[in-house]
Enzyme design. Structure first.
Site, PDB file in Angstrom:
ATOM      1  N   HIS A 140      35.998  33.716 -13.303  1.00  0.00           N
ATOM      2  CA  HIS A 140      35.136  34.857 -13.035  1.00  0.00           C
ATOM      3  C   HIS A 140      35.796  35.910 -12.139  1.00  0.00           C
ATOM      4  O   HIS A 140      35.239  36.980 -11.919  1.00  0.00           O
ATOM      5  CB  HIS A 140      33.822  34.397 -12.376  1.00  0.00           C
ATOM      6  CG  HIS A 140      32.899  33.681 -13.301  1.00  0.00           C
ATOM      7  ND1 HIS A 140      33.077  32.358 -13.635  1.00  0.00           N
ATOM      8  CD2 HIS A 140      31.794  34.100 -13.968  1.00  0.00           C
ATOM      9  CE1 HIS A 140      32.109  31.992 -14.458  1.00  0.00           C
ATOM     10  NE2 HIS A 140      31.323  33.028 -14.684  1.00  0.00           N
ATOM     11  N   ALA A 141      36.980  35.629 -11.614  1.00  0.00           N
ATOM     12  CA  ALA A 141      37.651  36.542 -10.684  1.00  0.00           C
ATOM     13  C   ALA A 141      37.857  37.961 -11.224  1.00  0.00           C
ATOM     14  O   ALA A 141      37.829  38.913 -10.439  1.00  0.00           O
ATOM     15  CB  ALA A 141      38.987  35.952 -10.227  1.00  0.00           C
TER      16      ALA A 141
END
Length: 180
Positions: free
Chosen positions: A107-108
């Protein structure tokens, strides 16, 4: 090489912090845990609390100039908290403006979207970010690891914890090219 690992005070996926950090340390690099607040960060194993880790530097008190590269671990909450912190977003954007390599997993890339640095880039992530990346001008691909060289710096991205071995090898190779 001095590598920043940026994580919010709460919500980082532990394995996406610890495995890349250990791989970097084993390769002889200095790793620095940077967060938006001093003290400790609370890591998670998916939705369950895991270990805590001491913060080395606070994002508002340091700069991209102090580092050779940046790693952005995932976790659903981690990048969501980071993208709401202007100093963290600016810190990430500075790595791109200075041409320093960046690696992001799971999700970064949400933080990359907020920093407006995915336009014209090809990257991968957790599948639910596909639309956000496309809406921000990037091209999303479903690959274990993607190294994008479009732009001033190299960007290494991966999808999920199962991709960690490939992710670590890819970012270490890219970071070594920068150091060399």
């Amino acid at each position: 090489m001095r590598i920043a690992f940026l994580a919010a005070p709460e919500g980082v996926e532990q394995v996406e912090l610890t495995e890349p950090r250990k791989a970097a340390q084993d390769a002889g690099h200095e790793t620095v845990l940077v967060s938006t607040k001093s003290g400790e960060i609370q890591a998670f194993d998916h939705l369950d609390k895991a270990d805590t880790f001491p913060v080395d530097e606070v994002v508002g008190d340091t700069s991209a100039d102090s580092f050779d590269a940046l790693v952005l671990p995932g976790g659903v909450a981690n990048p969501d908290f980071l993208r709401m912190d202007e100093k963290a977003v600016s810190f990430v954007r500075d790595f791109f403006e200075q041409g320093r390599p960046v690696a992001a997993i799971c999700h970064a890339p949400w933080t990359l979207v907020e920093a407006d640095v995915v336009r014209g880039r090809v990257l991968t992530s957790w599948p639910s970010l596909r639309t956000d990346i496309r809406n921000a001008g990037g091209t999303w691909v479903d690959e274990q690891v993607k190294i994008c060289e479009n732009g001033p710096n190299k960007l290494v991205t991966s999808r999920k914890p199962a991709d960690l071995k490939a992710f670590c090898q890819a970012f270490l190779d890219v970071f070594a090219q920068k150091a060399g």
